[in-house]
Motif scaffolding. Structure first.
Motif, mmCIF file in Angstrom:
data_model
loop_
_atom_site.group_PDB
_atom_site.id
_atom_site.type_symbol
_atom_site.label_atom_id
_atom_site.label_comp_id
_atom_site.label_asym_id
_atom_site.label_seq_id
_atom_site.Cartn_x
_atom_site.Cartn_y
_atom_site.Cartn_z
ATOM 1 N N GLY A 209 -73.906 33.285 50.716
ATOM 2 C CA GLY A 209 -73.126 33.191 48.719
ATOM 3 C C GLY A 209 -72.076 32.180 48.980
ATOM 4 O O GLY A 209 -71.228 32.377 47.864
ATOM 5 N N ARG B 173 -69.640 20.478 48.451
ATOM 6 C CA ARG B 173 -69.754 20.855 47.569
ATOM 7 C C ARG B 173 -67.947 21.633 47.469
ATOM 8 O O ARG B 173 -68.139 21.725 45.686
ATOM 9 C CB ARG B 173 -70.653 21.872 47.913
ATOM 10 C CG ARG B 173 -71.871 21.871 47.689
ATOM 11 C CD ARG B 173 -72.067 23.675 48.877
ATOM 12 N NE ARG B 173 -73.663 23.236 48.666
ATOM 13 C CZ ARG B 173 -74.229 24.088 47.939
ATOM 14 N NH1 ARG B 173 -74.258 24.974 46.994
ATOM 15 N NH2 ARG B 173 -76.078 24.035 48.718
ATOM 16 N N PRO C 269 -70.041 27.153 44.968
ATOM 17 C CA PRO C 269 -69.992 26.767 43.167
ATOM 18 C C PRO C 269 -71.513 26.976 42.710
ATOM 19 O O PRO C 269 -72.749 25.999 43.045
ATOM 20 C CB PRO C 269 -69.140 25.423 42.737
ATOM 21 C CG PRO C 269 -69.691 25.234 44.556
ATOM 22 C CD PRO C 269 -69.684 26.342 45.667
ATOM 23 N N PRO C 270 -71.669 27.114 41.418
ATOM 24 C CA PRO C 270 -72.953 26.996 40.647
ATOM 25 C C PRO C 270 -73.373 25.479 40.175
ATOM 26 O O PRO C 270 -72.523 24.198 40.685
ATOM 27 C CB PRO C 270 -73.190 27.324 39.229
ATOM 28 C CG PRO C 270 -71.555 27.761 39.324
ATOM 29 C CD PRO C 270 -70.798 27.500 40.756
ATOM 30 N N ALA C 271 -74.210 25.135 40.318
ATOM 31 C CA ALA C 271 -74.491 23.091 39.844
ATOM 32 C C ALA C 271 -73.673 23.291 38.634
ATOM 33 O O ALA C 271 -72.865 23.753 38.215
ATOM 34 C CB ALA C 271 -76.231 23.034 39.226
ATOM 35 N N CYS C 272 -73.219 21.953 38.350
ATOM 36 C CA CYS C 272 -72.209 20.947 37.092
ATOM 37 C C CYS C 272 -70.929 22.277 38.001
ATOM 38 O O CYS C 272 -70.384 22.054 36.909
ATOM 39 C CB CYS C 272 -72.642 21.548 35.598
ATOM 40 S SG CYS C 272 -74.700 20.585 35.871
ATOM 41 N N SER C 273 -70.768 21.978 38.874
ATOM 42 C CA SER C 273 -69.171 22.612 38.906
ATOM 43 C C SER C 273 -68.524 21.117 39.547
ATOM 44 O O SER C 273 -69.054 20.195 40.464
ATOM 45 C CB SER C 273 -69.245 23.617 40.056
ATOM 46 O OG SER C 273 -69.760 24.567 39.493
ATOM 47 N N SER D 130 -67.162 25.268 36.027
ATOM 48 C CA SER D 130 -68.155 24.889 35.953
ATOM 49 C C SER D 130 -68.519 24.809 34.313
ATOM 50 O O SER D 130 -68.095 25.529 33.764
ATOM 51 C CB SER D 130 -69.128 26.742 36.724
ATOM 52 O OG SER D 130 -68.424 26.584 37.940
ATOM 53 N N ASP E 78 -75.054 24.816 30.473
ATOM 54 C CA ASP E 78 -76.457 23.533 29.995
ATOM 55 C C ASP E 78 -75.795 23.009 29.230
ATOM 56 O O ASP E 78 -76.079 21.870 28.448
ATOM 57 C CB ASP E 78 -77.361 24.535 29.643
ATOM 58 C CG ASP E 78 -77.620 25.006 31.313
ATOM 59 O OD1 ASP E 78 -77.351 24.741 32.491
ATOM 60 O OD2 ASP E 78 -78.677 26.022 31.254
ATOM 61 N N ARG F 135 -67.001 27.962 33.017
ATOM 62 C CA ARG F 135 -65.556 29.399 33.880
ATOM 63 C C ARG F 135 -64.325 27.795 34.228
ATOM 64 O O ARG F 135 -64.981 26.884 34.653
ATOM 65 C CB ARG F 135 -66.324 29.389 35.125
ATOM 66 C CG ARG F 135 -65.871 30.930 35.564
ATOM 67 C CD ARG F 135 -66.429 31.905 36.865
ATOM 68 N NE ARG F 135 -65.389 32.445 37.363
ATOM 69 C CZ ARG F 135 -65.866 33.280 38.221
ATOM 70 N NH1 ARG F 135 -67.138 33.267 39.287
ATOM 71 N NH2 ARG F 135 -65.281 34.006 39.477
#
Length: 289
Positions: free
Chosen positions: A67, A89, A174-178, A202, A205, A211
């Protein structure tokens, strides 16, 4: 200028380096030497012993595992710039590496050394604050992990113990859409920053900012996390100009610069505002907002 006299040590293993660090009085660890050696030439530092860790195997890896993006102690700025996983990323890291000094320096300078030096004018500290990184310090008792917010204590002061070596940086994947960005104002290409701003975002939806991380370069006696700027962005709609303006002003309010040949206090605070707004917009675009 020629640095003052010192004894040079080149350990072949981390345990050997830690042993030397514990045995020798007035010793400094060197990885790339691009911060330490200039200070020695200017007589701003005069350690009796230099422990060069650049030959120790296993400390030059960049990988995503458990992670986190893990950056080893000997990873250079050039390696960071050529890493496929970083390019995919972590564009904020590329922004940062590419404005540090010049290619000759970037071939030798290390990312971890940039942090360990504790200089608020260095570029990576603000970026690591925005990314909410963690630092791994290794000493005689083993490893300990330090939150980046607890790492910088002041001008050239960090949480590293005298018998510890910074061996790794951990950056949460980082999560998606970051997206993130680092923006720097400099007098000339490769110079220290007059001011700099790092932003990592980030999106949720529903298109709001879930964040935010905001860090500032060379705008105080230590790298600055602009928490109020983060709060102004969090929960706002992506691209909300009022929220961007409020966050940028909050970053300016958090800045505590000193006047010098690069500019007055008011000028540097205004640059904090301008650069933070630019970094936010670029980060939003990269996040898909």
């Amino acid at each position: 200028m020629i640095p003052p006299q010192f004894d040079y040590h080149a350990p072949a293993a981390l345990d050997e380096a830690l042993g030397l660090l514990g045995e020798l009085d007035d010793a400094k660890v060197m990885s790339g030497g691009q911060s330490l050696l200039p200070m020695m030439k200017l007589r701003l530092a005069a350690p009796a012993h230099i422990i060069d860790i650049s030959r120790i195997p296993g400390l030059d890896t960049i990988e995503e595992r458990d992670g986190c993006l893990r950056i080893g102690a000997l990873v250079t700025e050039a390696q960071l710039d050529h890493s496929a996983v970083v390019a995919e990323r972590y564009p904020i890291l590329l922004d940062t590496a590419r404005v540090i000094a010049d290619p000759l320096v970037r071939n030798r300078a290390t990312v971890c050394g940039n942090l360990a030096h504790g200089d608020p004018a260095n570029d990576h500290p603000a970026t690591m604050l925005a990314l909410r990184a963690h630092v791994v310090a290794t000493g005689p008792g083993g490893e300990r992990t330090i939150d980046i917010d607890d790492f910088f204590h002041g001008l050239f002061m960090t949480a590293l113990g005298e018998d510890e070596i910074l061996t790794e940086i951990h950056i949460p994947v980082p999560p998606a859409c970051s997206g993130g960005a680092y923006v720097k104002l400099e007098r000339k290409v490769g110079d220290y920053a007059v001011a700099g701003a790092a932003v990592q975002l980030s999106l949720a939806d529903d298109g709001t900012v879930a964040r935010a991380g905001v860090g500032l370069t060379n705008l105080g006696f230590a790298p600055i996390r602009a928490s109020a700027a983060e709060d102004a962005l969090t929960g706002s709609a992506a691209g909300d100009e009022d929220a961007i303006a409020a966050a940028a002003q909050a970053a300016a309010d958090a800045a505590d610069p000193v006047a010098d040949r690069r500019g007055s206090v008011d000028y540097k605070k205004n640059m904090a505002r301008v650069l933070t707004a630019r970094a936010i917009r670029t980060a939003l675009a990269r996040a898909g907002g």
